[in-house]
Design a protein around this motif. Structure first.
Motif, short mmCIF file in Angstrom:
data_model
loop_
_atom_site.label_atom_id
_atom_site.label_comp_id
_atom_site.label_asym_id
_atom_site.label_seq_id
_atom_site.Cartn_x
_atom_site.Cartn_y
_atom_site.Cartn_z
N PRO A 103 21.18 -1.11 21.03
CA PRO A 103 21.05 0.14 21.78
C PRO A 103 21.39 1.33 20.87
O PRO A 103 22.39 1.30 20.16
CB PRO A 103 22.08 0.01 22.91
CG PRO A 103 23.04 -1.05 22.48
CD PRO A 103 22.40 -1.87 21.39
N VAL A 104 20.55 2.34 20.90
CA VAL A 104 20.81 3.57 20.16
C VAL A 104 20.86 4.68 21.21
O VAL A 104 19.92 4.84 21.99
CB VAL A 104 19.70 3.84 19.12
CG1 VAL A 104 19.85 5.23 18.51
CG2 VAL A 104 19.73 2.77 18.03
N PHE A 105 21.99 5.40 21.23
CA PHE A 105 22.18 6.35 22.32
C PHE A 105 21.61 7.73 22.00
O PHE A 105 21.66 8.19 20.86
CB PHE A 105 23.68 6.47 22.64
CG PHE A 105 24.27 5.17 23.08
CD1 PHE A 105 23.91 4.61 24.30
CD2 PHE A 105 25.17 4.46 22.27
CE1 PHE A 105 24.43 3.39 24.72
CE2 PHE A 105 25.70 3.25 22.68
CZ PHE A 105 25.33 2.70 23.90
N ALA A 106 21.04 8.35 23.04
CA ALA A 106 20.60 9.74 22.95
C ALA A 106 21.33 10.48 24.07
O ALA A 106 21.52 9.92 25.16
CB ALA A 106 19.09 9.84 23.12
N ASP A 107 21.69 11.73 23.81
CA ASP A 107 22.55 12.43 24.78
C ASP A 107 21.76 12.83 26.04
O ASP A 107 20.53 12.78 26.08
CB ASP A 107 23.21 13.65 24.11
CG ASP A 107 24.61 13.93 24.69
OD1 ASP A 107 24.96 13.33 25.72
OD2 ASP A 107 25.33 14.76 24.09
N ILE A 108 22.53 13.25 27.04
CA ILE A 108 21.97 13.49 28.37
C ILE A 108 21.88 14.99 28.68
O ILE A 108 22.43 15.83 27.98
CB ILE A 108 22.85 12.81 29.44
CG1 ILE A 108 24.31 13.33 29.38
CG2 ILE A 108 22.80 11.30 29.29
CD1 ILE A 108 25.16 12.98 30.59
N ASP A 109 21.18 15.26 29.79
CA ASP A 109 21.11 16.62 30.33
C ASP A 109 22.35 16.81 31.22
O ASP A 109 22.62 15.95 32.07
CB ASP A 109 19.82 16.72 31.15
CG ASP A 109 19.66 18.06 31.82
OD1 ASP A 109 18.63 18.70 31.60
OD2 ASP A 109 20.56 18.46 32.61
N PRO A 110 23.11 17.90 31.04
CA PRO A 110 24.36 18.03 31.80
C PRO A 110 24.16 18.22 33.30
O PRO A 110 25.08 17.99 34.09
CB PRO A 110 25.01 19.29 31.19
CG PRO A 110 23.90 20.04 30.55
CD PRO A 110 22.86 19.03 30.15
N GLU A 111 22.95 18.63 33.72
CA GLU A 111 22.75 18.89 35.15
C GLU A 111 22.24 17.67 35.89
O GLU A 111 22.64 17.41 37.02
CB GLU A 111 21.77 20.03 35.33
CG GLU A 111 22.32 21.35 34.79
CD GLU A 111 21.72 22.52 35.49
OE1 GLU A 111 20.50 22.49 35.73
OE2 GLU A 111 22.48 23.47 35.78
N THR A 112 21.33 16.93 35.26
CA THR A 112 20.75 15.77 35.95
C THR A 112 21.50 14.49 35.60
O THR A 112 21.33 13.48 36.25
CB THR A 112 19.29 15.56 35.55
OG1 THR A 112 19.24 15.26 34.14
CG2 THR A 112 18.45 16.78 35.84
N PHE A 113 22.30 14.52 34.53
CA PHE A 113 23.04 13.35 34.01
C PHE A 113 22.11 12.30 33.40
O PHE A 113 22.55 11.20 33.09
CB PHE A 113 23.90 12.70 35.11
CG PHE A 113 24.79 13.66 35.88
CD1 PHE A 113 25.84 14.31 35.25
CD2 PHE A 113 24.56 13.93 37.22
CE1 PHE A 113 26.67 15.18 35.95
CE2 PHE A 113 25.38 14.80 37.93
CZ PHE A 113 26.44 15.42 37.29
N ASN A 114 20.83 12.60 33.30
CA ASN A 114 19.85 11.64 32.77
C ASN A 114 19.52 11.95 31.32
O ASN A 114 19.81 13.05 30.82
CB ASN A 114 18.56 11.71 33.60
CG ASN A 114 18.70 10.97 34.93
OD1 ASN A 114 19.37 9.95 34.99
ND2 ASN A 114 18.08 11.49 35.96
N LEU A 115 18.84 11.00 30.65
CA LEU A 115 18.40 11.21 29.26
C LEU A 115 17.71 12.56 29.13
O LEU A 115 16.86 12.92 29.96
CB LEU A 115 17.39 10.13 28.87
CG LEU A 115 17.91 8.83 28.29
CD1 LEU A 115 16.74 7.88 28.05
CD2 LEU A 115 18.69 9.05 26.99
N ASP A 116 18.04 13.27 28.05
CA ASP A 116 17.39 14.55 27.75
C ASP A 116 16.26 14.25 26.75
O ASP A 116 16.54 13.80 25.63
CB ASP A 116 18.45 15.48 27.14
CG ASP A 116 17.87 16.84 26.75
OD1 ASP A 116 16.64 16.93 26.58
OD2 ASP A 116 18.66 17.79 26.61
#
Ligand code: PLP
Length: 368
Positions: A103-116
């Motif tokens: 797994p390689v992580f990508a950061d999220i959108d702070p409002e939707t909490f989902n992948l940005d």
């Protein structure tokens, strides 16, 4: 301050709704003698697939094994890279490791909490385009930005998978989640939008993938009875499937109730410093969780407790900061900041109108 003594005792964060209808169906299964490998599993698979508007549904023992089977069915394994979110239940990333991929992580959108999607592109670019799959989570029931993620996946010839464990009944641009990717996985754990006790399902439109997943979850057995691969026992029982068929009939009512409760809370938070969850344009959030952000989360928790309102933190650590992920040296500032401020309050269908009023009042009267 309102006198809170007259309010109900603790309103719990989850309350599975199983009753007479489920009991009757379980009884029928027990009487039939077909406790596993009977017709209920096939019927539940087809009915859930139709609900998601896709061709195939393969019920599994739980949501984690659904993810495992979907990844393996898509050919993801040793040496492969799966870009995913650091802000989810740990099963999401664990399933990638179960098949031997990274797994390689990508950061999220702070409002939707989902992948940005922008962070996903950056992450893939930093790896010179090395990606085999993107695993998106519809966190708390909020649909992930699937159109953007599809574009990125297609550009890199990568598979796109939905972890829809929390999102039964959510929609994206009018389509049910579950039909927005190459394969989608749901969980039917008791706290989920609908339950089978323990259980999961892989749904897909791809005939060959469905056949592979059916084989993977049944020790590699093909329709002729030969065991053509080393598979697993990830099967669902007929008892669980029978419960699922009843629960599926009630799913739309469950989601309507969750949405009604969420809308009352959001209205109450309009002028509050507590940040309400968002419902992105073109989506229908299923509100598996109603998750707010609050600078002083501990204070909010204590305040809610005084009103008899249960709360929970999903998730206090982003996955890359869990001890099992030592050595995954990701830096995910948004996920790290969000995990320090999120708090979920009860939103489940079993709340009475009195409960909803009490939660609304407790949220409204919070002052930092
Ligand atoms: C986002 C997410 N993915 C995967 C899972 C795993 O599902 P299960 O607990 O049924 O294995 C869950 C639920 O627990 C979940 O919330």
């Amino acid at each position: 301050m309102t006198d809170t003594r007259s309010l109900e005792p603790t309103m719990s964060i989850a309350s599975p709704d199983v009753g007479e209808a489920e009991l009757h169906r379980i009884h029928d299964v027990l009487r039939s003698g077909h406790l596993s490998g009977g017709d209920e599993v096939d019927a539940f698979g087809s009915e859930f697939a139709s609900y998601c508007d896709v061709a195939h549904g393969v019920p599994t023992s739980n949501g984690t094994t659904a993810l495992h089977a979907a990844l393996e069915g898509l050919g993801i394994g040793e040496g492969d890279t799966v870009v995913t979110t650091p802000f989810s239940y740990i099963a999401t990333a664990n399933s990638v490791r179960h098949v031997g991929a990274t797994p390689v992580f990508a950061d999220i959108d702070p409002e939707t909490f989902n992948l940005d999607p922008e962070r996903v592109e950056e992450t893939i670019a930093a790896r010179d385009g090395d990606v085999d799959a993107i695993l998106a989570v519809h966190l708390y029931g909020c649909p992930a930005p699937m159109a953007e993620l599809r574009e990125i996946a297609d550009h890199h010839d990568a598979a796109l998978i939905e972890d829809a464990a929390q999102a039964h009944g959510a929609t994206y641009r009018g389509d049910p989640v579950g039909g927005l990717s190459d394969a989608a996985c749901f969980s039917f754990y008791p706290t989920k939008n609908m339950t089978t006790g323990e259980g999961g399902i892989v749904v897909t439109d791809d005939d060959d993938l469905a056949a592979r997943v059916r084989s993977i979850i049944n020790h590699g057995r093909d329709p002729d009875g030969a065991h053509v691969r080393v598979g697993y026992n990830f099967r669902m029982s007929d008892i669980a499937a029978a419960i699922g068929r009843v629960q599926l009939e009630k799913l739309d009512d469950y989601i309507a109730a969750r949405r009604e409760h969420a809308s009352a809370f959001t209205e109450a938070l309009e002028t509050s410093e507590i940040v309400a969850p968002v419902e992105p344009d073109g989506t229908r959030h299923s509100y598996h969780q109603y998750t707010v952000r609050c600078a002083d989360r501990d204070q909010l928790r204590e305040h809610l407790e005084r009103y008899g309102v249960d709360s929970a933190i999903y998730y206090s650590e982003p996955i890359h900061e869990e001890p099992a992920y030592d050595g995954f040296d990701a830096v995910m500032p948004v996920a790290e900041q969000v995990s320090d401020s999120v708090l979920s309050v009860p939103v489940h269908p079993d709340l009475s109108s009195r409960d909803v009023r009490a939660i609304t009042l407790a949220l409204t009267e919070f002052q930092q």
